[in-house]
Scaffold this active site. Structure first.
Site, short mmCIF file in Angstrom:
data_model
loop_
_atom_site.label_atom_id
_atom_site.label_comp_id
_atom_site.label_asym_id
_atom_site.label_seq_id
_atom_site.Cartn_x
_atom_site.Cartn_y
_atom_site.Cartn_z
CG ASN A 188 -2.21 -1.09 0.62
OD1 ASN A 188 -2.43 -1.49 -0.28
ND2 ASN A 188 -3.07 -1.25 1.74
CB ILE A 246 -10.41 5.45 3.50
CG1 ILE A 246 -11.39 6.73 3.28
CG2 ILE A 246 -11.01 4.48 4.44
CD1 ILE A 246 -12.51 6.34 2.92
CG HIS A 299 -8.27 3.03 12.24
ND1 HIS A 299 -9.64 2.88 12.70
CD2 HIS A 299 -8.28 2.04 11.11
CE1 HIS A 299 -10.44 2.00 12.09
NE2 HIS A 299 -9.68 1.54 10.96
O1 TXD Z 1 -11.50 3.26 9.13
C1 TXD Z 1 -10.85 3.09 8.01
N1 TXD Z 1 -9.66 3.75 7.55
C2 TXD Z 1 -11.06 1.80 7.12
C3 TXD Z 1 -10.06 1.51 6.39
C4 TXD Z 1 -11.91 1.17 7.31
C5 TXD Z 1 -12.48 0.16 6.67
C6 TXD Z 1 -11.58 -0.34 5.54
N2 TXD Z 1 -10.38 0.38 5.71
C7 TXD Z 1 -9.46 0.27 4.14
O2 TXD Z 1 -9.91 0.76 3.20
C8 TXD Z 1 -9.25 -1.16 3.80
O3 TXD Z 1 -8.05 -1.96 4.57
C9 TXD Z 1 -8.51 -1.01 2.56
O4 TXD Z 1 -7.41 -0.71 2.66
C10 TXD Z 1 -9.12 0.30 1.99
C11 TXD Z 1 -10.50 0.14 0.96
O5 TXD Z 1 -11.43 -0.75 1.44
P1 TXD Z 1 -12.32 -1.57 0.14
O6 TXD Z 1 -13.25 -2.39 1.03
O7 TXD Z 1 -12.92 -0.39 -0.73
O8 TXD Z 1 -10.97 -2.29 -0.37
P2 TXD Z 1 -11.57 -2.91 -1.89
O9 TXD Z 1 -12.73 -3.34 -2.36
O10 TXD Z 1 -10.29 -4.06 -2.33
O11 TXD Z 1 -11.05 -1.78 -2.98
C12 TXD Z 1 -9.70 -1.08 -3.33
C13 TXD Z 1 -9.61 -0.91 -4.80
C14 TXD Z 1 -9.70 -1.99 -5.59
O12 TXD Z 1 -10.68 -1.79 -6.70
C15 TXD Z 1 -8.38 -1.97 -6.07
O13 TXD Z 1 -8.49 -2.32 -7.76
C16 TXD Z 1 -7.87 -0.56 -6.21
O14 TXD Z 1 -8.24 -0.31 -5.07
N3 TXD Z 1 -6.58 -0.43 -6.16
C17 TXD Z 1 -5.86 0.85 -7.08
N4 TXD Z 1 -6.27 1.81 -7.14
C18 TXD Z 1 -5.67 2.88 -7.89
N5 TXD Z 1 -4.12 2.61 -7.77
C19 TXD Z 1 -3.70 1.40 -7.42
N6 TXD Z 1 -2.47 1.48 -7.36
C20 TXD Z 1 -4.39 0.55 -6.99
N7 TXD Z 1 -4.23 -0.94 -6.36
C21 TXD Z 1 -5.33 -1.19 -5.96
#
Ligand code: TXD
Length: 319
Positions: free
Chosen positions: A96, A119, A176
């Site tokens: 990440n 987030i 967090h």
């Molecule tokens: O309180 C808080 N901050 C949180 C944090 C509460 C709940 C979840 N939390 C975290 O949010 C969780 O541990 C994840 O690190 C993030 C996003 O959660 P989400 O449930 O939306 O994860 P997904 O569904 O896996 O979505 C992540 C997306 C996915 O579509 C990937 O293709 C994309 O990120 N992705 C990227 N996008 C752009 N650029 C890059 N490099 C990339 N890599 C993956």
């Protein structure tokens, strides 16, 4: 007046929910960005097709190139990978961190005037890295966790007291994760602090302690139930509250991971504290007096965030 432009960097579960909520609340036009081809485009089109039914006006663009976020007023970052079985926290951190480097560069180039809400986990370290990679002013980059953690606390308390969630306030400090610090003496039902409610016989100290622990474990509880991902409805609502306060200059008092420069004795780190969010971004950090026990819990939380930032700096020496 032109509509606000809100860029969602990451169009997974939280990103998609954010996109839907932004439409329903008419907060602005939405750009969904992701590296996955088709996902942001598909989600954007699907939500746009719900607009005639729900009666809102917002434009949706799905993109795989950062150019699409050009001039965004707000960027909400969820890009990254969640932890999978067999992965260590450091593996997640390393992956990440690389994602934050790309996201930071994209925001720096195309949306340098945006208010950025991170987030992605591990939250306090990722927002710290994102600020440095993007080079945006520190008060314009913050992390969402405290609104969610205190919402979970408020939900559990409202259930315990059988009162409306609206009349329960919750106060949560620190990073967090397992070390977050829910402060019972600053959490209330209609202004009555929780310790007073114990005296009034509304609950017991033991029950409150159990609620505090459940709040700390709130994320894991959902992961355990869903099995294939983490929470997304409440995290999205929480980030929307922060974005709305910025866009409408509401100056809401919201806990968020904010850059500390001496406040609470912490320097150059992002940690969860109460803030005022308005048109200037994180306009103020509210510093309260902590008693000895609270200070000890807060210090423990800060130490764990510092450990994560150090791990980042070891992987990316330019940080
Ligand atoms: O309180 C808080 N901050 C949180 C944090 C509460 C709940 C979840 N939390 C975290 O949010 C969780 O541990 C994840 O690190 C993030 C996003 O959660 P989400 O449930 O939306 O994860 P997904 O569904 O896996 O979505 C992540 C997306 C996915 O579509 C990937 O293709 C994309 O990120 N992705 C990227 N996008 C752009 N650029 C890059 N490099 C990339 N890599 C993956």
């Amino acid at each position: 007046m032109a509509r606000n432009k809100i860029a969602l960097i990451g169009s997974g579960m939280i990103g998609g929910t954010l996109a839907h909520m932004i439409g329903l609340k008419e907060l602005g036009d939405v750009v969904l960005f992701d590296i996955a081809d088709g996902i942001p485009q598909g989600k954007g089109l699907d939500i746009a097709e719900s607009a005639p039914v729900d009666g809102f006006d917002a434009k949706y663009v799905g993109a795989n190139s950062y150019e699409a976020i050009k001039g965004a007023d707000v960027c909400i970052v969820t890009a990254g990978v969640p932890r999978k079985p067999g992965m260590s926290r450091d593996d997640l951190l390393g992956i990440n961190l690389k994602v934050m480097e790309q996201v930071g560069a994209g925001i720096k180039k195309y949306a340098p005037d945006a208010f950025v809400i991170c987030i992605t986990n591990p939250l306090d370290a990722m927002v710290w890295a994102l600020q440095q990679f993007s080079g945006l002013p520190k008060n314009k980059v913050c992390g969402m966790a405290g609104v969610l953690d205190s919402a979970r606390f408020r939900h559990f308390l409202a259930e315990e007291f059988d009162v409306s969630v609206e009349d329960v306030t919750g106060f949560v400090l620190g990073g967090h994760g397992d070390t977050m610090v829910p402060l019972t003496r600053y959490s209330t039902v209609a202004g009555i602090p929780l310790p007073d409610l114990v005296k009034m016989g509304w609950t017991t100290k033991e029950k409150l302690d159990a609620i505090v622990q459940r709040t700390r474990d709130g994320g894991a509880e959902i992961v355990g139930l869903l099995k294939t991902g983490s929470a997304y409805y409440a995290p999205a609502s929480s980030a929307i509250a922060m974005a709305e306060s910025y866009l409408k200059d509401k100056k809401r008092v919201l806990p968020c991971a904010a850059h500390l420069n001496g406040q609470y004795g912490v320097k150059n780190m992002y940690v969860g504290v109460p803030t005022v969010i308005g048109a200037g971004g994180v306009e103020r950090i509210i510093e309260i007096d902590l008693n000895k026990t609270e200070q000890k819990m807060f210090d423990k939380s800060v130490a764990s965030v510092a450990g994560l930032c150090e791990a980042c700096a070891n992987i990316a020496p330019n940080l």
